[in-house]
Scaffold this motif. Structure first.
Motif, PDB file in Angstrom:
ATOM      1  N   PRO A 115       0.808  -1.226   0.000  1.00  0.00           N
ATOM      2  CA  PRO A 115       0.000   0.000   0.000  1.00  0.00           C
ATOM      3  C   PRO A 115       0.842   1.278   0.000  1.00  0.00           C
ATOM      4  N   ALA A 116       1.983   1.255   0.701  1.00  0.00           N
ATOM      5  CA  ALA A 116       2.842   2.435   0.727  1.00  0.00           C
ATOM      6  C   ALA A 116       3.413   2.722  -0.661  1.00  0.00           C
ATOM      7  N   ALA A 117       3.774   1.659  -1.382  1.00  0.00           N
ATOM      8  CA  ALA A 117       4.308   1.830  -2.735  1.00  0.00           C
ATOM      9  C   ALA A 117       3.232   2.356  -3.667  1.00  0.00           C
ATOM     10  N   VAL A 118       2.000   1.876  -3.496  1.00  0.00           N
ATOM     11  CA  VAL A 118       0.891   2.352  -4.322  1.00  0.00           C
ATOM     12  C   VAL A 118       0.646   3.833  -4.064  1.00  0.00           C
ATOM     13  N   ALA A 119       0.627   4.234  -2.797  1.00  0.00           N
ATOM     14  CA  ALA A 119       0.386   5.634  -2.451  1.00  0.00           C
ATOM     15  C   ALA A 119       1.475   6.536  -3.036  1.00  0.00           C
ATOM     16  N   LEU A 120       2.725   6.068  -2.970  1.00  0.00           N
ATOM     17  CA  LEU A 120       3.832   6.854  -3.515  1.00  0.00           C
ATOM     18  C   LEU A 120       3.716   6.981  -5.031  1.00  0.00           C
ATOM     19  N   LEU A 121       3.354   5.878  -5.690  1.00  0.00           N
ATOM     20  CA  LEU A 121       3.190   5.907  -7.135  1.00  0.00           C
ATOM     21  C   LEU A 121       2.080   6.873  -7.527  1.00  0.00           C
ATOM     22  N   ARG A 122       0.962   6.833  -6.819  1.00  0.00           N
ATOM     23  CA  ARG A 122      -0.129   7.757  -7.116  1.00  0.00           C
ATOM     24  C   ARG A 122       0.326   9.202  -7.019  1.00  0.00           C
ATOM     25  N   ALA A 123       1.034   9.526  -5.932  1.00  0.00           N
ATOM     26  CA  ALA A 123       1.481  10.902  -5.724  1.00  0.00           C
ATOM     27  C   ALA A 123       2.436  11.357  -6.825  1.00  0.00           C
ATOM     28  N   ARG A 124       3.265  10.439  -7.314  1.00  0.00           N
ATOM     29  CA  ARG A 124       4.291  10.815  -8.289  1.00  0.00           C
ATOM     30  C   ARG A 124       3.782  10.827  -9.728  1.00  0.00           C
ATOM     31  N   GLU A 257     -16.578   1.210 -17.116  1.00  0.00           N
ATOM     32  CA  GLU A 257     -16.057   0.300 -16.103  1.00  0.00           C
ATOM     33  C   GLU A 257     -15.039   1.034 -15.241  1.00  0.00           C
ATOM     34  N   ARG A 258     -15.073   0.751 -13.944  1.00  0.00           N
ATOM     35  CA  ARG A 258     -14.147   1.403 -13.011  1.00  0.00           C
ATOM     36  C   ARG A 258     -12.689   1.052 -13.316  1.00  0.00           C
ATOM     37  N   THR A 259     -11.820   2.038 -13.151  1.00  0.00           N
ATOM     38  CA  THR A 259     -10.387   1.795 -13.197  1.00  0.00           C
ATOM     39  C   THR A 259      -9.712   2.938 -12.441  1.00  0.00           C
ATOM     40  N   GLU A 260      -8.404   3.058 -12.578  1.00  0.00           N
ATOM     41  CA  GLU A 260      -7.658   4.129 -11.927  1.00  0.00           C
ATOM     42  C   GLU A 260      -6.540   4.581 -12.847  1.00  0.00           C
ATOM     43  N   ALA A 261      -6.377   5.887 -12.984  1.00  0.00           N
ATOM     44  CA  ALA A 261      -5.344   6.439 -13.866  1.00  0.00           C
ATOM     45  C   ALA A 261      -4.623   7.572 -13.160  1.00  0.00           C
ATOM     46  N   ASN A 262      -3.316   7.480 -13.110  1.00  0.00           N
ATOM     47  CA  ASN A 262      -2.485   8.546 -12.550  1.00  0.00           C
ATOM     48  C   ASN A 262      -2.925   8.963 -11.147  1.00  0.00           C
ATOM     49  N   GLY A 263      -3.325   7.991 -10.347  1.00  0.00           N
ATOM     50  CA  GLY A 263      -3.733   8.305  -8.990  1.00  0.00           C
ATOM     51  C   GLY A 263      -5.080   8.981  -8.893  1.00  0.00           C
ATOM     52  N   HIS A 264      -5.918   8.842  -9.920  1.00  0.00           N
ATOM     53  CA  HIS A 264      -7.259   9.418  -9.926  1.00  0.00           C
ATOM     54  C   HIS A 264      -8.277   8.316 -10.230  1.00  0.00           C
ATOM     55  N   PRO A 265      -9.483   8.422  -9.673  1.00  0.00           N
ATOM     56  CA  PRO A 265     -10.530   7.505 -10.115  1.00  0.00           C
ATOM     57  C   PRO A 265     -10.822   7.729 -11.589  1.00  0.00           C
TER      58      PRO A 265
END
Length: 312
Positions: A115-124, A257-265
């Motif tokens: 989860p920490a890696a995911v959060a960092l990737l989203r922020a960056r 369909e739901r997905t996620e792009a660049n740390g955004h819904p």
């Protein structure tokens, strides 16, 4: 040479995102990762271990990206190339601009596991950050990513860029000043926040059912809508709604369909043609805040669906 794959392969995913931040293109990032590994393989016999394999690979990847960017114009979103449209519900949106002009989105979900890696990737990889990075020169972009995102020393950055520490510090000063002048992301809601999920669900429902009032209720007064590769974009709820009313809100016209792009819904989208046949449309990315949707970025590129894990 037999241990090359074992030592280098664990870094492939983060190198991909590094190349994406440098290039602004998911497809080009994949190509540059391949180029990085080819260059690393050729140079591995001379690798003396004075730095970690990870640092060595980042140096190679950065140089490969700078070579690819040499003499090339920057990528952007429509809002970075000119002012918003003054028209309400345009009949024509202008001629779509081809490559290499537009920033492209990338999936950023739970594929990293941690989860920490995911959060960092989203922020960056937030769209606002990637857009801001691409207002910098390629070398300024590299300096700020290596120094501020990866935590390298100025001396390490200078070695990677084959320049002096003084030149790196000067580039960092210019880059940081420009990035600080950009829009704040403090209000942005994380994609796994219930508020973001609710906003995405309501957005998709409004499109599927042509519920214009429901869509209006989601938007902030200062909402922005842009749709690369179309250069025209809209700012303000009245302008956005006037455009959407005649073009997007059509009963039974969408599959989403739901997905996620660049740390955004985000929503993977298929749109019905005149015969009612659903065709791949692209990816709708929402910048959600506590006060509503601040930005809708519709990446109109059918090939994106496969990149986001959907069959066309």
């Amino acid at each position: 040479m037999s241990d090359f794959v074992e030592l280098t392969e664990p870094h492939r995913r983060e190198l991909y995102h590094h190349c994406y931040r440098m290039l602004g293109s998911a497809a080009e990032a994949e190509d540059l990762v391949q180029e990085t590994y080819l260059r690393a393989w050729r140079a591995y016999a001379a690798f003396e271990g004075r730095s970690s394999v990870r640092t060595w690979l980042y140096r190679i990847a950065t140089r490969a990206c700078l070579d690819a960017l040499d003499g090339r114009g920057r990528r952007a979103l429509p809002s970075g190339l000119g002012g918003p449209s003054d028209a309400d519900g345009l009949d024509g949106l202008g001629t779509p601009l081809g490559e290499p002009v537009w920033l492209q989105p990338v999936p950023t979900g739970g594929e990293l596991g941690d989860p920490a890696a995911v959060a960092l990737l989203r922020a960056r990889t937030r769209l606002a950050l990637i857009t801001a990075l691409h207002t910098l020169s390629a070398r300024e972009r590299a300096a700020v990513i290596l120094r501020d995102a990866l935590g390298w020393s100025a001396a390490e950055v200078a070695e990677a860029l084959s320049t002096s520490v003084a030149a790196v510090n000067s580039a960092l000063q210019r880059a940081r000043a420009r990035l600080a002048a950009g829009p704040s992301e403090d209000e942005v809601v994380e994609p796994d926040d219930p508020a973001a999920g609710a906003a995405l669900d309501r957005y998709m429902t409004a499109l599927r059912t042509a519920d214009l009032d429901g869509l209006v209720g989601l938007l902030r007064d200062d909402v922005v809508l842009e749709m690369p590769p179309v250069p025209t974009w809209f700012s303000g709820r009245d302008k956005v709604v006037a455009f959407l009313e005649g073009r997007i809100c059509r009963p039974m016209g969408w599959r989403l369909e739901r997905t996620e792009a660049n740390g955004h819904p985000a929503a993977a989208a298929w749109m019905a043609d005149e015969d009612g046949v659903l065709r791949p449309h692209g990816v709708h990315t929402l910048t959600v805040t506590r006060t509503g949707i601040a930005r809708i970025t519709v990446f109109r590129a059918p090939d994106l669906l496969e990149r986001f894990g959907f069959t066309p």
